[in-house]
Scaffold this motif. Structure first.
Motif, PDB file in Angstrom:
ATOM      1  N   TYR A 204      68.226  37.308  65.968  1.00  0.00           N
ATOM      2  CA  TYR A 204      67.079  37.754  67.453  1.00  0.00           C
ATOM      3  C   TYR A 204      66.202  38.632  66.840  1.00  0.00           C
ATOM      4  O   TYR A 204      64.279  38.959  67.273  1.00  0.00           O
ATOM      5  CB  TYR A 204      67.048  37.898  68.795  1.00  0.00           C
ATOM      6  CG  TYR A 204      66.082  38.373  70.029  1.00  0.00           C
ATOM      7  CD1 TYR A 204      65.068  36.886  70.205  1.00  0.00           C
ATOM      8  CD2 TYR A 204      65.740  38.595  70.941  1.00  0.00           C
ATOM      9  CE1 TYR A 204      63.950  36.954  71.045  1.00  0.00           C
ATOM     10  CE2 TYR A 204      64.907  39.011  71.548  1.00  0.00           C
ATOM     11  CZ  TYR A 204      63.853  38.097  71.263  1.00  0.00           C
ATOM     12  OH  TYR A 204      62.739  37.424  72.511  1.00  0.00           O
ATOM     13  N   ILE A 205      66.696  39.730  66.447  1.00  0.00           N
ATOM     14  CA  ILE A 205      65.542  40.789  65.504  1.00  0.00           C
ATOM     15  C   ILE A 205      65.371  41.034  64.241  1.00  0.00           C
ATOM     16  O   ILE A 205      65.193  41.683  63.981  1.00  0.00           O
ATOM     17  CB  ILE A 205      66.210  42.300  66.406  1.00  0.00           C
ATOM     18  CG1 ILE A 205      67.814  42.994  65.668  1.00  0.00           C
ATOM     19  CG2 ILE A 205      65.796  42.514  67.757  1.00  0.00           C
ATOM     20  CD1 ILE A 205      68.586  43.948  65.876  1.00  0.00           C
ATOM     21  N   ASP A 301      64.290  41.639  76.343  1.00  0.00           N
ATOM     22  CA  ASP A 301      65.028  40.388  76.381  1.00  0.00           C
ATOM     23  C   ASP A 301      65.946  40.438  76.105  1.00  0.00           C
ATOM     24  O   ASP A 301      67.130  39.210  76.874  1.00  0.00           O
ATOM     25  CB  ASP A 301      64.204  39.692  75.341  1.00  0.00           C
ATOM     26  CG  ASP A 301      62.473  39.460  75.198  1.00  0.00           C
ATOM     27  OD1 ASP A 301      62.312  39.733  75.928  1.00  0.00           O
ATOM     28  OD2 ASP A 301      62.174  39.492  74.058  1.00  0.00           O
ATOM     29  N   ILE A 302      66.985  41.006  75.415  1.00  0.00           N
ATOM     30  CA  ILE A 302      68.180  41.158  75.072  1.00  0.00           C
ATOM     31  C   ILE A 302      69.245  41.351  76.621  1.00  0.00           C
ATOM     32  O   ILE A 302      69.751  41.129  77.232  1.00  0.00           O
ATOM     33  CB  ILE A 302      68.573  41.693  73.682  1.00  0.00           C
ATOM     34  CG1 ILE A 302      68.247  40.848  72.809  1.00  0.00           C
ATOM     35  CG2 ILE A 302      70.320  41.887  73.374  1.00  0.00           C
ATOM     36  CD1 ILE A 302      68.165  41.803  71.534  1.00  0.00           C
ATOM     37  N   ALA A 305      69.105  39.172  79.069  1.00  0.00           N
ATOM     38  CA  ALA A 305      69.713  37.146  78.793  1.00  0.00           C
ATOM     39  C   ALA A 305      71.029  38.036  78.692  1.00  0.00           C
ATOM     40  O   ALA A 305      72.635  36.793  79.023  1.00  0.00           O
ATOM     41  CB  ALA A 305      69.525  36.968  77.475  1.00  0.00           C
ATOM     42  N   MET A 306      71.278  38.804  79.070  1.00  0.00           N
ATOM     43  CA  MET A 306      72.547  39.528  78.396  1.00  0.00           C
ATOM     44  C   MET A 306      73.125  39.933  80.571  1.00  0.00           C
ATOM     45  O   MET A 306      74.385  40.453  81.034  1.00  0.00           O
ATOM     46  CB  MET A 306      73.116  41.096  78.041  1.00  0.00           C
ATOM     47  CG  MET A 306      73.425  40.903  77.074  1.00  0.00           C
ATOM     48  SD  MET A 306      74.274  41.787  75.840  1.00  0.00           S
ATOM     49  CE  MET A 306      75.277  41.894  76.167  1.00  0.00           C
ATOM     50  N   GLY A 307      72.788  39.702  81.509  1.00  0.00           N
ATOM     51  CA  GLY A 307      72.644  39.900  82.797  1.00  0.00           C
ATOM     52  C   GLY A 307      72.345  40.477  83.406  1.00  0.00           C
ATOM     53  O   GLY A 307      72.802  41.133  84.594  1.00  0.00           O
ATOM     54  N   VAL A 308      71.390  42.318  82.906  1.00  0.00           N
ATOM     55  CA  VAL A 308      71.009  43.218  83.388  1.00  0.00           C
ATOM     56  C   VAL A 308      69.840  43.041  84.407  1.00  0.00           C
ATOM     57  O   VAL A 308      69.307  42.266  84.169  1.00  0.00           O
ATOM     58  CB  VAL A 308      70.475  44.177  81.911  1.00  0.00           C
ATOM     59  CG1 VAL A 308      70.173  45.328  82.472  1.00  0.00           C
ATOM     60  CG2 VAL A 308      71.508  44.265  80.893  1.00  0.00           C
ATOM     61  N   ALA A 322      69.478  49.570  78.151  1.00  0.00           N
ATOM     62  CA  ALA A 322      69.841  48.917  78.591  1.00  0.00           C
ATOM     63  C   ALA A 322      71.581  48.020  77.944  1.00  0.00           C
ATOM     64  O   ALA A 322      72.124  47.725  78.309  1.00  0.00           O
ATOM     65  CB  ALA A 322      69.402  48.054  79.293  1.00  0.00           C
ATOM     66  N   ALA A 323      70.491  48.009  77.060  1.00  0.00           N
ATOM     67  CA  ALA A 323      70.774  46.495  75.578  1.00  0.00           C
ATOM     68  C   ALA A 323      71.599  47.164  74.813  1.00  0.00           C
ATOM     69  O   ALA A 323      72.976  46.236  75.076  1.00  0.00           O
ATOM     70  CB  ALA A 323      69.761  45.738  75.039  1.00  0.00           C
ATOM     71  N   VAL A 324      71.400  48.302  74.605  1.00  0.00           N
ATOM     72  CA  VAL A 324      72.929  48.557  73.849  1.00  0.00           C
ATOM     73  C   VAL A 324      73.692  49.259  75.076  1.00  0.00           C
ATOM     74  O   VAL A 324      75.123  48.771  74.697  1.00  0.00           O
ATOM     75  CB  VAL A 324      72.262  49.799  73.611  1.00  0.00           C
ATOM     76  CG1 VAL A 324      73.802  50.922  72.310  1.00  0.00           C
ATOM     77  CG2 VAL A 324      71.326  49.951  72.349  1.00  0.00           C
TER      78      VAL A 324
END
Length: 383
Positions: A204-205, A301-302, A305-308, A322-324
């Motif tokens: 994605y990146i 976006d990640i 998609a991970m539910g955050v 948050a993604a990390v």
């Protein structure tokens, strides 16, 4: 700008979908298979689920079960000789990434004998002829080797892994049956699952990402993030979702490339035999943090998609964090070791690991341009 997508000719999904193997063999008029797998899959009768079908249908086959984790040049060369002597006209690859990659290398060399020197397959090349037909049956939910145009071989003599990228190596049929993955122990489910998540996030990146691949990668992140914990616990729905999610990730990254996580993971496999999924899983959150400021708003976006929750209300810095943190939490929940020391990396090897990582074909796709000094510092920070 022109983009390219290469996928399997035919794929089957769902528990019990292995039954379609016989119809595919019949309609393609194949005569004899070389079954490429490993000794554990024979021992624990996972491969038997396939050979029993062939036996019942009266189809001929021979078994090559000498594949090892991080398959070597020697394993490939022996497989080529076994194929030549067997009289086979197609390959059935049963297993995780190692049998799949071995079958690809065998199939390419058989039909392109000018590449008998396995090292000549390294990099993005265009061989003259398509591989011997391959039917790919994965037994792990992670590598997606059954849908990619990539394979990785270990040069044990030079202690390095090299990536081969060739549109001619993709299996013509993939059968993604979660029941074939049921024997995976929890640790393997965890490692291969985060490997699949790594494919989706890096895809994605990566510099080559575009709208069609973005769609695949975001869906893969969503499916894997919701399914991996339950899959590791042994729940059937989680296993079936993981089988699908890892395939979707493969559809994407095979066509756009990866990044520094894979570039730094490959040397760990070459130096220590570290399982590829484990190497990726340990590295992923740290290299995400390293890349964050070079990814625009994509980490938002990640994270979503991970539910955050409430990602749209976050600043860009908060969304990146948050993604990390979501990846770190998933790693912790499924038992991924947090440091390189815990998976057997030797600190004095880091300079050589960094050199190999910088030269790896995957590193060029990383969204942040890097250098030897920074890669070495990354290894040390994760050590």
């Amino acid at each position: 700008m022109t983009y390219r997508m290469i996928l399997n000719e035919t794929s089957y999904f769902g528990a019990g979908s292995i039954k379609h193997l016989i119809d595919e063999v019949k309609k393609r008029h194949f005569k004899k298979a070389l079954v490429v797998t490993d000794k554990d899959l024979i021992k624990f009768k996972v491969a038997t689920k396939v050979t029993d079908l062939l036996d019942k249908a009266g189809f001929q086959y021979e078994i090559y079960d000498e594949v090892i984790p991080n398959p070597s040049i020697a394993v490939v060369k022996k497989g080529v000789e076994v194929f030549k002597k067997s009289g086979a006209d197609y390959l059935i690859a049963i297993g995780g990434g190692s049998p799949q990659d071995t079958a690809k290398a065998i199939g390419i060399i058989i039909n392109n004998p000018e590449h008998a020197d396995v090292r000549s397959l390294e990099g993005a090349i265009q061989t003259k002829h398509p591989s011997v037909p391959i039917i790919a049956i994965p037994t792990t939910a992670g590598t997606a080797a059954e849908v990619t145009i990539n394979y990785v071989i270990t040069d044990e003599e030079k202690k390095r892994k090299f990536v081969c990228v060739d549109p001619h190596d993709i299996p013509i049929v993939a059968i993604i049956d979660s029941e074939m993955m049921a024997s995976m122990p929890p640790k393997l489910k965890a490692a291969t699952g985060v490997d699949a998540l790594t494919h989706a996030i890096e895809g994605y990146i990566t510099k080559g990402a575009w709208e069609l691949s973005d769609m695949m990668h975001l869906k893969a992140i969503e499916v894997i993030s919701r399914a991996l914990r339950s899959s590791v616990k042994g729940e059937a729905k989680g296993a079936e979702d993981m089988a699908l999610g890892q395939y979707i990730a493969g559809m994407g990254f095979s066509n756009v490339g990866l990044g520094l996580v894979h570039g730094m993971a490959h040397p760990l496999g070459a130096f220590y035999g570290t399982p590829h999924g484990v190497a990726n899983a340990v590295l992923l959150p740290h290299i995400m943090a390293y890349n964050a400021e070079f990814t625009g708003d994509r980490f938002r976006d990640i994270a979503k998609a991970m539910g955050v929750k409430n990602t749209e209300k976050m600043s860009i810095e908060e969304a990146r964090t948050a993604a990390v943190e979501a990846v770190k939490a998933l790693n912790k929940d499924v038992g991924i070791p947090p440091t390189l020391r815990e998976i057997g990396v030797v600190e004095s090897d880091i300079p050589e690991l960094a050199k190999a990582a910088l030269a790896d074909v995957c590193t060029g796709g990383n969204p942040r341009d890097t250098n030897l000094k920074e890669i070495e510092a990354l290894y040390r920070s994760i050590y």
